[in-house]
Motif scaffolding. Structure first.
Motif, PDB file in Angstrom:
ATOM      1  N   VAL A 343       0.911  -1.051  -0.406  1.00 36.52           N
ATOM      2  CA  VAL A 343       0.112   0.317   0.131  1.00 36.52           C
ATOM      3  C   VAL A 343       0.979   1.316  -0.024  1.00 36.52           C
ATOM      4  O   VAL A 343       2.145   1.338   1.022  1.00 36.52           O
ATOM      5  N   VAL A 344       0.741   2.014  -1.150  1.00 36.36           N
ATOM      6  CA  VAL A 344       0.826   3.464  -0.812  1.00 36.36           C
ATOM      7  C   VAL A 344       0.439   4.514  -0.901  1.00 36.36           C
ATOM      8  O   VAL A 344       0.103   4.709  -1.445  1.00 36.36           O
ATOM      9  N   LEU A 345       1.666   5.615  -0.044  1.00 31.68           N
ATOM     10  CA  LEU A 345       0.958   6.867   0.418  1.00 31.68           C
ATOM     11  C   LEU A 345       1.725   7.399  -0.613  1.00 31.68           C
ATOM     12  O   LEU A 345       2.789   7.919  -0.011  1.00 31.68           O
ATOM     13  N   LEU A 346       1.277   8.241  -1.085  1.00 31.22           N
ATOM     14  CA  LEU A 346       2.268   9.781  -1.755  1.00 31.22           C
ATOM     15  C   LEU A 346       1.885  10.874  -1.321  1.00 31.22           C
ATOM     16  O   LEU A 346       0.711  11.226  -1.619  1.00 31.22           O
ATOM     17  N   ASP A 347       3.095  12.148  -0.517  1.00 30.87           N
ATOM     18  CA  ASP A 347       2.883  12.649   0.434  1.00 30.87           C
ATOM     19  C   ASP A 347       3.208  14.441  -0.626  1.00 30.87           C
ATOM     20  O   ASP A 347       4.328  14.194  -1.113  1.00 30.87           O
ATOM     21  N   PHE A 348       2.546  15.030  -1.122  1.00 33.17           N
ATOM     22  CA  PHE A 348       2.865  15.585  -2.238  1.00 33.17           C
ATOM     23  C   PHE A 348       3.193  17.521  -1.286  1.00 33.17           C
ATOM     24  O   PHE A 348       1.924  17.111  -0.732  1.00 33.17           O
ATOM     25  N   TRP A 349       4.389  17.944  -1.434  1.00 35.65           N
ATOM     26  CA  TRP A 349       4.012  18.427  -0.235  1.00 35.65           C
ATOM     27  C   TRP A 349       5.292  19.399  -0.316  1.00 35.65           C
ATOM     28  O   TRP A 349       6.206  19.839  -1.457  1.00 35.65           O
ATOM     29  N   ALA A 350       5.419  20.295   0.280  1.00 38.97           N
ATOM     30  CA  ALA A 350       6.914  22.269  -0.137  1.00 38.97           C
ATOM     31  C   ALA A 350       7.654  22.214   0.893  1.00 38.97           C
ATOM     32  O   ALA A 350       7.113  22.380   1.965  1.00 38.97           O
ATOM     33  N   THR A 351       7.891  22.671   1.693  1.00 41.14           N
ATOM     34  CA  THR A 351       9.412  23.508   2.642  1.00 41.14           C
ATOM     35  C   THR A 351       8.850  25.100   3.271  1.00 41.14           C
ATOM     36  O   THR A 351       8.554  25.465   4.078  1.00 41.14           O
ATOM     37  N   TRP A 352       8.082  24.979   2.288  1.00 45.43           N
ATOM     38  CA  TRP A 352       7.098  26.701   2.455  1.00 45.43           C
ATOM     39  C   TRP A 352       5.467  26.394   2.659  1.00 45.43           C
ATOM     40  O   TRP A 352       5.256  27.137   3.282  1.00 45.43           O
ATOM     41  N   CYS A 353       5.569  25.032   2.503  1.00 50.44           N
ATOM     42  CA  CYS A 353       4.309  24.952   2.315  1.00 50.44           C
ATOM     43  C   CYS A 353       3.401  24.696   4.324  1.00 50.44           C
ATOM     44  O   CYS A 353       3.595  23.466   5.067  1.00 50.44           O
ATOM     45  N   GLY A 354       2.994  24.973   4.902  1.00 54.54           N
ATOM     46  CA  GLY A 354       2.850  25.533   5.837  1.00 54.54           C
ATOM     47  C   GLY A 354       2.252  24.087   6.836  1.00 54.54           C
ATOM     48  O   GLY A 354       2.209  23.148   7.577  1.00 54.54           O
ATOM     49  N   PRO A 355       0.839  24.048   6.218  1.00 56.09           N
ATOM     50  CA  PRO A 355      -0.460  22.566   6.886  1.00 56.09           C
ATOM     51  C   PRO A 355       0.542  21.587   6.093  1.00 56.09           C
ATOM     52  O   PRO A 355       0.323  20.481   7.098  1.00 56.09           O
ATOM     53  N   CYS A 356       1.193  21.445   5.785  1.00 55.77           N
ATOM     54  CA  CYS A 356       2.042  20.708   5.131  1.00 55.77           C
ATOM     55  C   CYS A 356       2.881  19.524   6.380  1.00 55.77           C
ATOM     56  O   CYS A 356       3.138  19.124   6.783  1.00 55.77           O
ATOM     57  N   PRO A 361       4.422  14.384  11.338  1.00 63.21           N
ATOM     58  CA  PRO A 361       4.304  13.583  12.558  1.00 63.21           C
ATOM     59  C   PRO A 361       3.748  12.281  13.044  1.00 63.21           C
ATOM     60  O   PRO A 361       4.361  11.144  12.712  1.00 63.21           O
ATOM     61  N   LEU A 362       2.717  12.552  11.523  1.00 70.48           N
ATOM     62  CA  LEU A 362       1.960  11.341  11.572  1.00 70.48           C
ATOM     63  C   LEU A 362       2.474  10.054  10.375  1.00 70.48           C
ATOM     64  O   LEU A 362       2.450   9.345  10.405  1.00 70.48           O
ATOM     65  N   LEU A 363       2.892  11.248   9.489  1.00 67.41           N
ATOM     66  CA  LEU A 363       3.432  10.534   7.949  1.00 67.41           C
ATOM     67  C   LEU A 363       4.500   9.210   8.770  1.00 67.41           C
ATOM     68  O   LEU A 363       4.749   8.109   8.517  1.00 67.41           O
ATOM     69  N   THR A 364       5.791   9.527   9.690  1.00 66.61           N
ATOM     70  CA  THR A 364       6.529   9.278  10.400  1.00 66.61           C
ATOM     71  C   THR A 364       6.557   8.561  11.627  1.00 66.61           C
ATOM     72  O   THR A 364       6.872   7.235  11.185  1.00 66.61           O
ATOM     73  N   GLU A 365       5.073   8.533  11.952  1.00 70.03           N
ATOM     74  CA  GLU A 365       4.776   7.304  12.497  1.00 70.03           C
ATOM     75  C   GLU A 365       3.948   6.398  11.703  1.00 70.03           C
ATOM     76  O   GLU A 365       4.637   5.138  11.740  1.00 70.03           O
ATOM     77  N   TRP A 366       3.462   6.820  11.539  1.00 68.91           N
ATOM     78  CA  TRP A 366       2.455   5.411  10.365  1.00 68.91           C
ATOM     79  C   TRP A 366       3.898   4.466   9.278  1.00 68.91           C
ATOM     80  O   TRP A 366       3.484   3.537   9.051  1.00 68.91           O
ATOM     81  N   SER A 367       5.148   5.569   8.566  1.00 66.68           N
ATOM     82  CA  SER A 367       5.637   4.919   7.893  1.00 66.68           C
ATOM     83  C   SER A 367       6.206   4.013   8.693  1.00 66.68           C
ATOM     84  O   SER A 367       6.117   2.833   8.643  1.00 66.68           O
ATOM     85  N   GLU A 368       6.524   3.990  10.179  1.00 65.71           N
ATOM     86  CA  GLU A 368       7.157   2.756  10.518  1.00 65.71           C
ATOM     87  C   GLU A 368       6.318   1.498  11.655  1.00 65.71           C
ATOM     88  O   GLU A 368       6.590   0.605  11.721  1.00 65.71           O
ATOM     89  N   LYS A 369       5.269   2.092  12.221  1.00 68.43           N
ATOM     90  CA  LYS A 369       3.966   1.420  12.611  1.00 68.43           C
ATOM     91  C   LYS A 369       3.411   0.344  11.643  1.00 68.43           C
ATOM     92  O   LYS A 369       3.452  -1.178  11.337  1.00 68.43           O
ATOM     93  N   PHE A 370       3.221   0.969  10.430  1.00 72.35           N
ATOM     94  CA  PHE A 370       2.401   0.322   9.256  1.00 72.35           C
ATOM     95  C   PHE A 370       3.610  -0.408   8.227  1.00 72.35           C
ATOM     96  O   PHE A 370       3.206  -1.341   7.229  1.00 72.35           O
ATOM     97  N   LYS A 371       5.284  -0.778   8.292  1.00 71.62           N
ATOM     98  CA  LYS A 371       6.043  -0.691   7.275  1.00 71.62           C
ATOM     99  C   LYS A 371       5.688  -2.230   7.412  1.00 71.62           C
ATOM    100  O   LYS A 371       5.957  -3.206   6.454  1.00 71.62           O
ATOM    101  N   VAL A 377       5.667   4.756   2.158  1.00 74.67           N
ATOM    102  CA  VAL A 377       5.542   6.594   1.896  1.00 74.67           C
ATOM    103  C   VAL A 377       6.651   6.886   1.019  1.00 74.67           C
ATOM    104  O   VAL A 377       7.544   6.662   1.663  1.00 74.67           O
ATOM    105  N   ILE A 378       5.707   7.696   0.442  1.00 70.97           N
ATOM    106  CA  ILE A 378       6.598   7.914  -0.225  1.00 70.97           C
ATOM    107  C   ILE A 378       6.826   9.843  -0.009  1.00 70.97           C
ATOM    108  O   ILE A 378       5.242  10.060  -0.788  1.00 70.97           O
ATOM    109  N   GLY A 379       7.250  10.706   0.545  1.00 75.02           N
ATOM    110  CA  GLY A 379       7.258  12.207  -0.053  1.00 75.02           C
ATOM    111  C   GLY A 379       7.165  12.451  -1.339  1.00 75.02           C
ATOM    112  O   GLY A 379       8.444  11.999  -2.351  1.00 75.02           O
TER     113      GLY A 379
END
Length: 468
Positions: A343-356, A361-371, A377-379
């Motif tokens: 199962v692949v989660l693509l997260d489209f983001w940018a360093t200037w994007c506040g909501p990103c 923290p959750l992406l990091t948690e899920w990447s470890e928890k559900f590996k 997870v791919i940013g």
């Protein structure tokens, strides 16, 4: 009438927005707490109005964070007043009534229920106040899963006068939610029954209060849609979403208009009716382009439906490749086609994007928890020609992104493109955008945003797909 409306606003506002909030301890001004309990309540009741008026007078822009903080301050003030007032001796029935309201606003459900129950033991109670107390005990009981107790007070409410639609709406919706939480076929059917009842009441309120019609109908239509999905009949929600969209169109409420139709199109797509959904979307765009009466709505919507159309077309289809990726951080180059079985989660983001940042923290948690369960997870980001210190050459920006990954402790790979190609392919021009691909390589979810509800939605989708 004005007084009753003001009270209804504070009570039912808190019924659906304050519960479960958290925040820092506010530095509240010292108030004279030796006032009658009614005056303490009135001070709390006016707190938001006064604070927002003050912000407006000072030219302070009210964003979501400040709004939540101010609501939290009001909640803490109510808790302080309730704690003091509850220690007083010989409280009158009126004192108990306003003490119950303070406990309700402070989110102390046990104290709310117990205080109003004490109040309702008094002899000769009639009119609006005991009815409000019965309604709040019912709602509180339903929120705590005490259905039998709540139904008793619901029946008491229905046996007395006056009865207000706002009260009936809150009780029906809370009872529906209580049955939904219990689970099981019979309880889900009861949840649907009361959710339909709530929508009918909401429709009546909407017909009388045009300014809030779209908000009320949309909230109850979405709630009913979720229950109908649980009961395996999601398409039955389409007419309710249409009604919410029509109300939003009448008031040029672009946000609700968009989300009501978006939910409708998603339901149709997931029911195997993508062509019909896309045809209806085209009709919506044609109307927005051609009808002068919709000019304001179109201006507010911008290109939202045009961007979303790309994602509708991708849903339930094989994921296209990530194009024009120039560099990978934290992994060797990956191809989506090689990740089938995951199962692949693509997260489209940018360093200037506040909501990103809220999602990291959750992406990091899920990447470890559900590996171990098969989650990857791919940013995905791109070069913008700058770093945190200003304009930058390509090599400098690559180095900056590498340092950024380490500083944010992102434990998943980052794909970096030189162009907007990947973003355009997935309709991810608004950030952050999450794309979830199932084990067969099929896109099952595409949404933008990183609110608490959105992140919880993403979690649920991931858990469901990992369990398939």
């Amino acid at each position: 009438m004005k007084k009753a409306f003001s009270l209804i606003l504070v009570i039912w506002f808190y019924a659906f927005t304050l519960h479960g909030q958290s925040g820092r301890k506010a530095d509240l001004p010292q108030q004279d707490i030796n006032k009658p309990v009614k005056e303490l309540f009135q001070e709390v009741n006016l707190y938001l109005r006064d604070k927002f008026s003050d912000f407006d007078a000072k030219g302070i822009s009210v964003n979501e964070k400040l709004r939540d903080q101010t609501k939290r301050e009001q909640q803490l003030l109510a808790a302080r007043f309730a704690a003091e007032a509850s220690q007083r001796k010989n409280l009158s029935p009126e004192d108990l009534y306003y003490l119950g309201l303070l406990f309700w606003i402070s989110d102390n459900l046990d104290a709310t229920r117990e205080t109003f129950e004490r109040y309702l033991e008094a002899e000769g109670l009639t009119g609006e106040q005991p009815q409000m107390a019965r309604a709040l005990v019912a709602v509180t009981s339903f929120n705590q899963g005490r259905i039998e107790e709540g139904v008793k007070y619901l029946k008491d409410y229905n046996s007395n006068q006056p009865q207000r639609d706002q009260d009936r709406l809150a009780m029906s919706a809370s009872l529906a939610n209580a049955y939904l939480k219990l689970g099981g076929r019979d309880n889900k059917q009861l949840a649907e029954q009361y959710a339909r009842e709530a929508f009918t009441i909401a429709k009546k309120i909407a017909s009388e209060r045009k300014l809030v019609a779209a908000d009320i109908l949309f909230e109850k239509a979405m709630f009913l849609a979720d229950i109908l999905r649980e009961n395996g009949r999601p398409e039955e929600a389409l007419p309710f979403l249409d009604e919410a969209a029509k109300a939003a169109e009448s008031s040029s409420n672009a946000t609700i208009y968009y989300y009501a139709l978006d939910r409708k199109f998603l339901l149709m797509i997931n029911a195997g009716k993508k062509k019909q959904a896309l045809d209806e979307l085209q009709q919506v765009k044609n109307r927005l382009d051609r009808e002068p009466a919709l000019a304001v709505l179109k201006q507010k919507l911008g290109d939202r439906f045009y961007r979303r159309e790309i994602q509708y077309k991708l849903l339930n289809e094989k994921a296209p490749p990530l194009e024009d990726i120039q560099k990978w951080l934290g992994a060797e180059p990956l191809q989506l086609s090689d990740l089938e079985g995951k199962v692949v989660l693509l997260d489209f983001w940018a360093t200037w994007c506040g909501p990103c940042f809220e999602a990291f923290p959750l992406l990091t948690e899920w990447s470890e928890k559900f590996k171990e369960n098969g989650l990857v997870v791919i940013g995905v980001t791109r070069l913008y020609g700058e770093t945190d210190t200003g304009p930058a050459q390509e090599a400098e920006e690559f180095d900056y992104l590498s340092r950024f990954k380490r500083s944010q402790r992102l434990n998943y790979p980052i794909a970096i493109s030189r162009t907007t190609s990947a973003q355009l392919t997935f309709g991810a021009t608004a950030l952050p955008t999450a794309v979830i691909i199932d084990r067969r390589g099929i896109i099952r979810y595409i949404e933008t945003g990183s609110s608490k509800s959105r992140l919880e939605e993403i979690r649920k989708v991931l858990e469901n797909l990992l369990a398939e």
